[in-house]
Design a protein around this motif. Structure first.
Motif, PDB file in Angstrom:
ATOM      1  N   PHE A   1       6.421   8.466  -3.764  1.00  0.00           N
ATOM      2  CA  PHE A   1       6.889   7.438  -4.700  1.00  0.00           C
ATOM      3  C   PHE A   1       8.018   8.002  -5.561  1.00  0.00           C
ATOM      4  O   PHE A   1       9.085   7.381  -5.709  1.00  0.00           O
ATOM      5  CB  PHE A   1       5.726   6.967  -5.567  1.00  0.00           C
ATOM      6  CG  PHE A   1       6.111   5.931  -6.594  1.00  0.00           C
ATOM      7  CD1 PHE A   1       5.943   4.580  -6.315  1.00  0.00           C
ATOM      8  CD2 PHE A   1       6.629   6.284  -7.825  1.00  0.00           C
ATOM      9  CE1 PHE A   1       6.302   3.617  -7.255  1.00  0.00           C
ATOM     10  CE2 PHE A   1       6.988   5.344  -8.762  1.00  0.00           C
ATOM     11  CZ  PHE A   1       6.819   3.995  -8.471  1.00  0.00           C
TER      12      PHE A   1
ATOM     13  N   SER B   1      -2.114  -0.173  -8.767  1.00  0.00           N
ATOM     14  CA  SER B   1      -2.630   0.961  -9.526  1.00  0.00           C
ATOM     15  C   SER B   1      -1.456   1.755 -10.081  1.00  0.00           C
ATOM     16  O   SER B   1      -0.517   2.094  -9.358  1.00  0.00           O
ATOM     17  CB  SER B   1      -3.489   1.882  -8.652  1.00  0.00           C
ATOM     18  OG  SER B   1      -3.864   3.042  -9.356  1.00  0.00           O
TER      19      SER B   1
ATOM     20  N   ASP C   1       2.508   9.883  -7.167  1.00  0.00           N
ATOM     21  CA  ASP C   1       2.651  10.272  -5.771  1.00  0.00           C
ATOM     22  C   ASP C   1       4.047  10.852  -5.534  1.00  0.00           C
ATOM     23  O   ASP C   1       5.043  10.312  -6.006  1.00  0.00           O
ATOM     24  CB  ASP C   1       2.426   9.052  -4.874  1.00  0.00           C
ATOM     25  CG  ASP C   1       2.374   9.433  -3.407  1.00  0.00           C
ATOM     26  OD1 ASP C   1       3.450   9.601  -2.814  1.00  0.00           O
ATOM     27  OD2 ASP C   1       1.251   9.562  -2.880  1.00  0.00           O
TER      28      ASP C   1
ATOM     29  N   GLU D   1      -0.313  -3.088 -14.190  1.00  0.00           N
ATOM     30  CA  GLU D   1      -1.350  -2.877 -13.178  1.00  0.00           C
ATOM     31  C   GLU D   1      -2.194  -4.142 -13.034  1.00  0.00           C
ATOM     32  O   GLU D   1      -2.803  -4.604 -13.992  1.00  0.00           O
ATOM     33  CB  GLU D   1      -2.245  -1.693 -13.574  1.00  0.00           C
ATOM     34  CG  GLU D   1      -3.329  -1.407 -12.547  1.00  0.00           C
ATOM     35  CD  GLU D   1      -4.167  -0.196 -12.921  1.00  0.00           C
ATOM     36  OE1 GLU D   1      -3.670   0.929 -12.768  1.00  0.00           O
ATOM     37  OE2 GLU D   1      -5.310  -0.379 -13.388  1.00  0.00           O
TER      38      GLU D   1
ATOM     39  N   ASP E   1       0.809  -1.219   0.000  1.00  0.00           N
ATOM     40  CA  ASP E   1       0.000   0.000   0.000  1.00  0.00           C
ATOM     41  C   ASP E   1       0.844   1.272   0.000  1.00  0.00           C
ATOM     42  O   ASP E   1       0.471   2.256  -0.632  1.00  0.00           O
ATOM     43  CB  ASP E   1      -0.918   0.034   1.229  1.00  0.00           C
ATOM     44  CG  ASP E   1      -1.895  -1.137   1.237  1.00  0.00           C
ATOM     45  OD1 ASP E   1      -2.284  -1.556   0.123  1.00  0.00           O
ATOM     46  OD2 ASP E   1      -2.242  -1.629   2.333  1.00  0.00           O
ATOM     47  N   LYS E   2       1.942   1.299   0.720  1.00  0.00           N
ATOM     48  CA  LYS E   2       2.655   2.545   0.967  1.00  0.00           C
ATOM     49  C   LYS E   2       3.475   2.966  -0.257  1.00  0.00           C
ATOM     50  O   LYS E   2       4.250   2.173  -0.800  1.00  0.00           O
ATOM     51  CB  LYS E   2       3.568   2.392   2.174  1.00  0.00           C
ATOM     52  CG  LYS E   2       2.817   2.214   3.482  1.00  0.00           C
ATOM     53  CD  LYS E   2       3.780   2.124   4.661  1.00  0.00           C
ATOM     54  CE  LYS E   2       3.002   1.959   5.964  1.00  0.00           C
ATOM     55  NZ  LYS E   2       3.899   1.865   7.149  1.00  0.00           N
ATOM     56  N   PRO E   3       3.327   4.227  -0.668  1.00  0.00           N
ATOM     57  CA  PRO E   3       4.088   4.709  -1.837  1.00  0.00           C
ATOM     58  C   PRO E   3       5.598   4.664  -1.618  1.00  0.00           C
ATOM     59  O   PRO E   3       6.348   4.451  -2.569  1.00  0.00           O
ATOM     60  CB  PRO E   3       3.601   6.155  -2.005  1.00  0.00           C
ATOM     61  CG  PRO E   3       2.310   6.235  -1.255  1.00  0.00           C
ATOM     62  CD  PRO E   3       2.398   5.249  -0.151  1.00  0.00           C
TER      63      PRO E   3
ATOM     64  N   GLN F   1      -1.567   4.706 -10.867  1.00  0.00           N
ATOM     65  CA  GLN F   1      -1.626   6.078 -10.370  1.00  0.00           C
ATOM     66  C   GLN F   1      -0.596   6.336  -9.277  1.00  0.00           C
ATOM     67  O   GLN F   1      -0.297   7.489  -8.956  1.00  0.00           O
ATOM     68  CB  GLN F   1      -3.035   6.365  -9.819  1.00  0.00           C
ATOM     69  CG  GLN F   1      -4.149   6.256 -10.851  1.00  0.00           C
ATOM     70  CD  GLN F   1      -3.971   7.228 -12.009  1.00  0.00           C
ATOM     71  OE1 GLN F   1      -3.590   8.367 -11.795  1.00  0.00           O
ATOM     72  NE2 GLN F   1      -4.238   6.765 -13.216  1.00  0.00           N
ATOM     73  N   CYS F   2      -0.049   5.295  -8.714  1.00  0.00           N
ATOM     74  CA  CYS F   2       0.901   5.471  -7.615  1.00  0.00           C
ATOM     75  C   CYS F   2       2.157   6.207  -8.053  1.00  0.00           C
ATOM     76  O   CYS F   2       2.825   6.854  -7.241  1.00  0.00           O
ATOM     77  CB  CYS F   2       1.271   4.122  -7.012  1.00  0.00           C
ATOM     78  SG  CYS F   2       2.224   3.057  -8.135  1.00  0.00           S
TER      79      CYS F   2
END
Length: 1538
Positions: free
Chosen positions: A1422, A1413, A1419, A1437, A1389-1391, A1415-1416
């Protein structure tokens, strides 16, 4: 383990022959042969201790001759025979290695040297037999194995001849002496196994190899450097003794020392500089580093002579200077290793060490080189050929700065460097100029010519952009005069001139031509070229772009010809008389004219094509050059000599022209050539940049020509009216005759027009005859070619006469009554075409001949072009008619029942015909139609609005289609703007606010949009509109300002106009300004008209227009206020007030910052209740305000506008004064400047309101305000933007305002009042230090204590001479290796973890990273950890619910699913062997891998732990497994046993 195995075998039987015989029977597997090797080595060890059996020598002979040699010979054959009959290649190599080692043991156990010598002789024969033959690589490999095994067993003295032959064969194989060349495997095998083995033999073998390496021969080519360095690396331990080994002096003398041989160092340098592959360069660095270490360890002084050259030693050592030498070579090797990378941020910190190399390389005592300069050239060569263009630029800049920053040996004259030119240009270009001048000045005379010739020829080998060719040419032109170039060099310069013609920037192209001509003047040896050669070269220089008469370049050329005219090489003895004895230039020119005027014998037909204009241009130019040269010589003596010389030159031409009217049989080609020369003489003679004053030569030429006017005009009248022009090629002659007629008219007008002169007597018959020909109609028959050509000629003649009458008021009749020509033209059927004629013989359509309508290019590829020109000429005539009788044009069609001039008095029909013409004519012929529309549209806008709008639309389509056609686009655009944005049209459209008004605004925005793609489009629109709104330079009328107010969007867009240019576009603009600043020193500035198409001229025009407005005039003031409100509304509608105040604290770019300031001013003006919020902005502390305080101080400087609607201002002024005084004492100049401007405004308000409590501050404040009194144009538009660090697009140099004369200003208007101290500042003197006081120290640091040394991704280190490695498996290239590992991180979960994993996967070459995803990657966290790795790594993905399907899909593709989790059956990571196709599934940060996914795993792997904490971070866990996978894959190719 091997000894245990051998002891176990020996315990079974004490007779070695039994054991050896048993091992020699059976299948020759790798395990069997290796066991044999173990046993033989064990027996050899026992023999050495004296415990061997007596039968060992005989047994060794039997094993060697009976088993090993046949095995080695037969093994390659069996293996090459088929893939199914033998072991794989890796197994074969194991057998070869083991058999070779066993053979060495047999040779040592044999009891004497005979076996080794016999085996070596036999293997050498096999090697020589197999080497040239393709397909015998296996036999060659076996022979090399045998020689490598038994070579060390040979005796250095007794077997010296054999060792020499083996060494010579090995060296020939390694260096590729055969034409076919050996395979890479064979070369690697020889270098890796045989040569090191021979090196152990020492003596003869080593001397033979070394002798072959250093034997005299041609310079090393790129193909030989690699093999030579490969051999040298293999023998490095012998040629460069191991550091720290205290060899006896005798031993050292026995073998060669590579350090003392200059050929060795040249080979190393060739590898460093010229090798294309990184592996060869690494070998060169290895040899250099080893040589340095050996020298430092031994401590002996020595020097390597430069060999065939003079100068410092290529390599030397001195124990006294050991520290300096070590420092020098340490820096050198570090630089070379760093240059292997491609990351500029790693390389740039190392470059300062390059300066240190020069400090060490040049002696401070005597200024001589201590190290050979070729070492520095190796570094520059690597930088110049780098793939990184930034690094290449750094290298070139550093190289060119050598003669500027350091006094190097052999450059004593450098301190007197050439002066800097006016203005500023490309630093790199100016450095190139200085370097080339200095370098060529230092070259010996015997090689200077060849160098310059090669340099210029190299310039012709590629197509250059505008800026490089300009500065290369400028550098050449700056070379001091010398006799360096002959005819070959002159031709090369002409080729370079041709390269400049592809440049679209006309000014830069012209400047480059100026410099190339100056280079020819400086460098050509006149004794090696003829005047004819020079004349041909001068024709490559365009007179309309550079070589204009009257320019400084023309004068310089005349001076040069005057000095050298008698020195040019003669082609043949001159046949001229008269002037031949006194001037070779005059003789050449006189003979040139005679040859030109003489009619060629091969031209006889009346239908021949027009001659080319090239000869006419050449003769005209040389005539005027010769006359001007003669004028220089007689400047202080006899003035009439110039007249006499010109008369002598032109006598043949004038004699021919005088006979034109009487000699009807003069050859047609001769008349054409004479008229062409006449035109070119008149055009070339015009002085450029000298105003309206004519010089003596021009006056004399005009008088000579006017004496022939009557004859020429009668000839032209006869040719144009008597049906003598009857072919398509005659249309070009028609164009020539009309051009001559126009010039004659201009000459007579210049000297005073008189009725009854020869030209006047021609015009009326020409008009009448042309009308007669156009009115003639055939009697029902098809028109002939001659008839149609005559009609086209007649229409062209009428068009030319109309243009002349329109432009010259003297030609117009006294009465405005319509004459025959006007009535004919008015009743002419518009858009009437010429029917294509039939031939008289068989009725076929005529195919037009090749024709040249213009003097420059051939055209007329079809009848359609003739028809288009015919219609074009019709509209030229109609344009003249409409201008002359514009007062008769009605506003509607129905007012005149019987019009005398139908085309004028029936404007609707005429405008409809104009629309029809736009659909018929090609785009390059529509200009006269636009001129007609400019007159018609204002008359019909009210009554026929839809027709006018249709005209706008159709005209715009044509303009849009022409945007890529340079020659015709700009005049057509100018005509389009003049009729669409005509003041009357704008006024009428604004009054009605109908469709026309909105159509005009639509076109306006389309033009602005086009200007973003094509520079200069908006300039024409804003310039025309602003000029039309101006009445005088000091006043703007109410009516014109009203029109401007209705179209204030145009001024608004102009005020903020300016596209953001790419770096290359900005550079081109900078260099154009640099050339402009050269002024008259560059002839291109004089010859080429400044089109003012740069984008900054749009803002200049708008600013100058606004400067004409009067602040005391209410209408002007309202106009400015409306403009300001629209400026704000344009960008800040629907903004929340709080958001706007917050935006003031952000460090924005300049344009956004200004908008924020204006909107805050408007808010406070409209809503004074927000003033407390504004005061709060100053209370955030200096640290938070240092980048935004200028915004709020700028708002404060408009306090009079803010408080305009507030009755009580004292409290506000006190508050403002307290705030601004605090910032007036800030340490930053920028903040102080803004504060002082605000203080000036606030204090003026305080004085006007007479606030008594502030009187005590009067003396302090008013003494401080002197600093801001001189805020004028230069400060506002150039100095402050420059010092504020704005991008250069925002700067406007004030001389641009003075050059832009379209909008005049009062002479008293001051632009240049910026204080000198302010102008002399640089941005670094006062820029804000927002990142700390020491932020700039790193960039200025002369040398870094330590620098990054990035690991280049080699797969193996080289040179590596481990004999057991597989040579063809070594990677010799740089590059990224992609594995077959897929990392699945969909559960993470964590970027931060995902970003770190992304970076790890990219570094170790994973094939893909799977995330939940995509989209990360947007971030910030990230991106902070991935450092752009996502750009180089495939991302997939897969949502967590889709993982089961995805894992099953990968299983079907053959992947092993590996989970990172602690389970009951998990495998220790240290015990797990990763398959090549592995998929690594990582669990969630807290929950790990869910139970349903654990069931899909093939295996679970856990990381062994020693601590108390139960688990690792998921990124760390993944990184450990990814590295373990990578490590296993790296080891796998070389692991023979697993």
């Amino acid at each position: 383990m091997e000894w245990v195995l051998a002891d176990a075998l020996l315990s079974q039987s004490r007779d070695p022959r039994v054991l050896l015989g048993a091992l020699c029977r059976g299948e020759a597997s790798a395990e069997r042969v290796e066991t044999l090797r173990f046993l033989l080595q064990r027996l050899e060890d026992e023999e050495a201790r004296g415990g061997g059996a007596g039968a060992l020598p005989e047994a060794a002979h039997e094993v060697a001759a009976g088993y090993l040699v046949p095995l080695l010979r037969g093994l390659p054959g069996r293996l090459m025979g088929g893939a199914d009959t033998g072991p794989p290649a890796r197994q074969r190599r194991r057998v070869l290695r083991a058999a070779g080692a066993a053979l060495r043991s047999c040779a040592r156990l044999a009891g004497g040297p005979q076996l080794a010598a016999a085996l070596a002789e036999e293997a050498l024969r096999d090697l020589l037999a197999a080497r040239p033959a393709p397909g015998l690589e296996g036999a060659c490999e076996a022979a090399v194995e045998v020689l490598a095994a038994v070579g060390p067993c040979l005796r250095p003295l007794e077997d010296a001849p054999l060792l020499e032959r083996v060494a010579q064969a090995a060296l020939a194989l390694a260096l590729g002496g055969d034409e076919a060349g050996p395979s890479e495997d064979a070369v690697a095998l020889v270098a890796g196994r045989l040569l090191p083995a021979l090196g152990q033999c020492g003596g003869a073998a080593l001397r033979a190899v070394w002798g072959g390496l250093v034997a005299p021969g041609p310079p090393l080519g790129p193909g030989l450097v690699g093999p030579q360095l490969l051999v040298l690396s293999a023998l490095a331990e012998k040629l460069l003794p191991e550091p720290g080994v205290d060899c006896a002096p005798a031993a050292r003398e026995a073998g060669p020392d590579a350090r003392r041989c200059w050929r060795f160092w040249r080979t190393v340098q060739a590898g460093l500089a010229w090798a294309e592959d990184a592996l060869t360069r690494k070998r060169a660095r290895y040899l250099l580093q080893r040589a340095v270490e050996v020298s430092a360890e031994q401590g002996a002084d020595y020097a390597c002579a430069p060999g065939e050259e003079t100068g410092p030693s290529l390599f030397w050592w001195s124990e006294k200077k050991k520290d300096e030498l070590l420092k020098f070579w340490e820096n050198y090797i570090l630089i070379m290793e760093t240059l292997e990378g491609n990351q500029i941020h790693v390389i740039k910190p190392v470059l300062p060490k390059l300066n240190n190399l020069f400090e060490y390389a040049v002696s401070e005592e005597n200024g001589c080189w201590l190290f050979h300069p070729s070492w520095h050239l190796c570094i520059y060569k690597r930088m110049f050929e780098s793939e990184n263009k930034i690094l290449t630029k750094e290298g070139v800049t550093h190289f060119l700065e050598l003669y500027e920053t350091r006094v190097l040996p052999f450059s004593p004259e450098f301190s007197e460097s050439p002066g800097q030119l006016i203005g500023s240009g490309s630093p790199l270009g100016l450095k190139l100029q200085k370097f080339l001048v200095t370098y060529i000045s230092l070259l010996p005379e015997e090689i200077k010519s060849s160098f310059l010739l090669k340099f210029i020829q190299k310039m012709t080998s590629r197509h250059w952009c505008a800026i490089p060719i300009l500065f290369l040419s400028k550098a050449l032109a700056s070379v001091p005069r010398c006799k360096a170039l002959g005819i070959e060099g002159l031709l090369a310069l002409r080729d370079v001139l041709q390269c400049t013609m592809i440049t679209h920037q006309i000014l830069l192209r012209g400047a480059a031509q100026c410099y190339l001509l100056r280079a020819a003047i400086n460098l050509v040896d006149v004794e090696k070229v003829s005047l004819s050669d020079m004349a041909t070269f001068l024709m490559s220089v365009r007179q309309e772009e550079s070589l204009g008469r009257g320019t400084s370049l023309w004068t310089e050329l005349c001076d040069w010809l005057c000095v050298h005219e008698s020195c040019f090489r003669r082609n043949s003895p001159s046949s001229s008389v008269g002037l031949a004895e006194t001037s070779s230039l005059n003789a050449y020119v006189k003979n040139l004219i005679h040859e030109y005027i003489k009619s060629p014998a091969w031209e006889r037909g009346e239908n021949c094509c027009m001659p080319d204009w090239f000869e006419a241009k050449l003769v005209a130019m040389m005539v005027l050059l010769a006359v001007d040269v003669e004028g220089m010589k007689s400047q202080y003596s006899e003035k009439r000599r110039t007249q006499n010389v010109l008369r002598i030159f032109l006598d043949p031409l004038l004699d021919a022209l005088v006979k034109f009217g009487t000699n009807a049989y003069m050859p047609l080609l001769k008349t054409d050539r004479c008229l062409q020369l006449l035109l070119k003489l008149l055009h070339t003679c015009l002085l450029k940049g000298s105003g309206t004053q004519d010089d003596e030569v021009s006056t004399l030429l005009q008088n000579f020509v006017m004496s022939t006017t009557e004859s020429i005009s009668e000839f032209i009248l006869r040719r144009l009216t008597m049906n003598e022009l009857s072919s398509v090629s005659d249309l070009d002659r028609c164009h020539l005759y009309l051009m001559v007629l126009t010039e004659l008219i201009n000459l007579h007008l210049k000297t005073g027009w008189k009725r009854g002169n020869p030209i006047w007597r021609v015009i009326s018959p020409l008009i009448n005859a042309s009308i007669r020909h156009l009115q003639e109609t055939g009697s029902g028959q098809e028109p002939t070619l001659g008839t149609q050509i005559q009609r086209a000629v007649s229409m062209a003649a009428l068009a030319k006469v109309c243009e002349a009458i329109d432009q010259k008021s003297e030609l117009q009749p006294d009465s405005l009554d319509a004459g025959p020509m006007e009535r004919f033209l008015s009743s002419l059927q518009l858009n009437q075409t010429l029917q294509k004629p039939l031939t008289e013989e068989d009725g076929r359509y005529v195919q037009p001949e090749c024709s040249v309508f213009s003097e420059e290019s051939s055209s007329s590829q079809g009848w359609g072009k003739i028809v288009a020109q015919y219609i074009h000429d019709q509209w030229v005539c109609l344009s003249f008619l409409l201008k002359k009788y514009h007062t008769l044009i009605p506003t509607s069609e129905g007012e005149i029942l019987e019009p005398v001039l139908p085309a004028v008095q029936m404007p609707v029909r005429t405008l409809q015909s104009a629309l029809e013409a736009l659909t018929i004519l090609p785009s390059d012929q529509v200009l006269p139609v636009f001129h007609c529309m400019k007159i018609l549209v204002p008359k019909l806008l009210t009554s026929c609005e839809s027709l006018c709008i249709e005209s706008f639309d159709m005209a715009w389509k044509i303009i849009a289609s022409l945007s890529n056609t340079q020659l015709v686009f700009w005049p057509n655009l100018r005509a389009f703007v003049q009729f669409v944005f005509d003041p009357i049209v704008l006024t009428v459209a604004a009054k009605t606010k109908g469709q026309t008004y909105f159509k005009i605004k639509e076109i306006m925005y389309k033009i602005i949009e086009m200007s973003a793609m094509k520079t200069g489009v908006f300039n024409i629109l804003i310039s025309y509109c602003c000029q039309s709104w101006i009445v005088s330079a000091s006043n703007v009328s109410q009516g014109s300002l009203s029109s401007a107010n209705n179209y204030s969007e145009l001024v608004l867009e102009a005020c903020v106009f300016g596209t953001v240019f790419r770096r290359d576009q900005r550079l081109i603009q900078d260099i154009q300004t640099f050339v402009e600043n050269l002024g008259h020193d560059c002839a291109a500035n004089v010859v080429i008209e400044n089109t003012k198409r740069e984008d900054h001229y749009v803002r200049i025009c708008a600013v100058k227009f606004l400067c004409l407005l009067d602040g005391s005039n209410m209408s002007h003031k309202l106009f400015i206020e409306d403009l300001a409100v629209k400026l704000l509304d344009k960008n800040f509608l629907n903004r929340i007030i709080d958001k706007i105040f917050q935006a003031g604290f952000i460090n924005n770019q300049a344009s956004i910052k200004y908008f924020i300031e204006w909107i805050i001013i408007l808010i406070l003006h409209k809503f004074p209740q927000f003033l407390p919020k504004f005061w709060d902005c100053f209370s955030y502390g200096e640290e938070n305000l240092k980048t935004s305080i200028c915004t709020f101080l700028s708002v404060l400087s408009h306090l009079d506008i803010i408080t305009e609607n507030i009755p009580e201002k004292k409290l506000i002024l006190k508050q403002a004064l307290i705030i601004v005084l605090h910032w007036c004492f800030n340490h930053n100049f920028s903040i102080r400047l803004y504060a002082m401007v605000a203080l000036k405004k606030i204090w003026s308000m305080c004085k006007s309101l007479h606030i008594e409590e502030l009187d005590a501050l009067t003396s302090v404040i008013e003494s401080s305000l002197d600093q801001v009194e001189n805020m004028h144009g230069a400060t506002i538009f150039y100095v402050l933007p420059r010092l504020s660090g704005l991008v250069e697009d925002e700067w406007i140099a004030i001389d641009k305002f003075t050059r832009f004369t379209d909008i005049p200003l009062d002479t008293g208007f001051q632009w240049y009042l910026s204080p000198a101290q302010l102008c002399e500042l640089t941005p670094s003197d006062w820029s804000q230090q927002d990142i700390g006081p020491h932020s700039g120290e790193a960039d200025n640091q002369s040398e870094w204590a330590d620098v990054q040394k990035k690991i280049i991704p080699w797969k193996n280190n080289v040179p590596d001479l481990d004999l057991e490695l597989v040579f063809q498996d070594r990677a010799a290239r740089l590059g990224k290796s992609i594995s077959r590992l897929v990392v699945v991180a969909s559960l993470i979960d964590k970027p931060t973890n995902l970003g770190g994993l992304c970076r790890t996967c990219e570094v170790f070459g994973a094939s893909a990273l799977v995330v939940s995803s995509l989209q990360c990657i947007r971030d910030k966290q990230f991106q902070h950890l991935s450092v752009s790795a996502e750009q180089w790594l495939p991302l997939v993905e897969v949502k967590p619910p889709q993982l089961i399907d995805y894992l099953q899909e990968k299983k079907a593709e053959g992947y092993t699913i590996v989970g990172v989790e602690q389970t009951a059956r998990s495998v220790d990571l240290t015990q797990f062997c990763f398959p090549e196709k592995s998929l690594l599934l990582l669990g969630n940060e807290r929950e790990g891998i869910p139970a349903n996914l654990i069931q899909q795993l093939d295996v679970c792997v856990e990381i062994p732990q020693q601590g108390i904490i139960r688990s690792l971070n998921v990124h760390v866990s993944g990184a450990l497994l990814i590295w373990e996978y990578t490590r296993q894959q790296l080891l796998r190719p070389g692991d023979a046993g697993s």
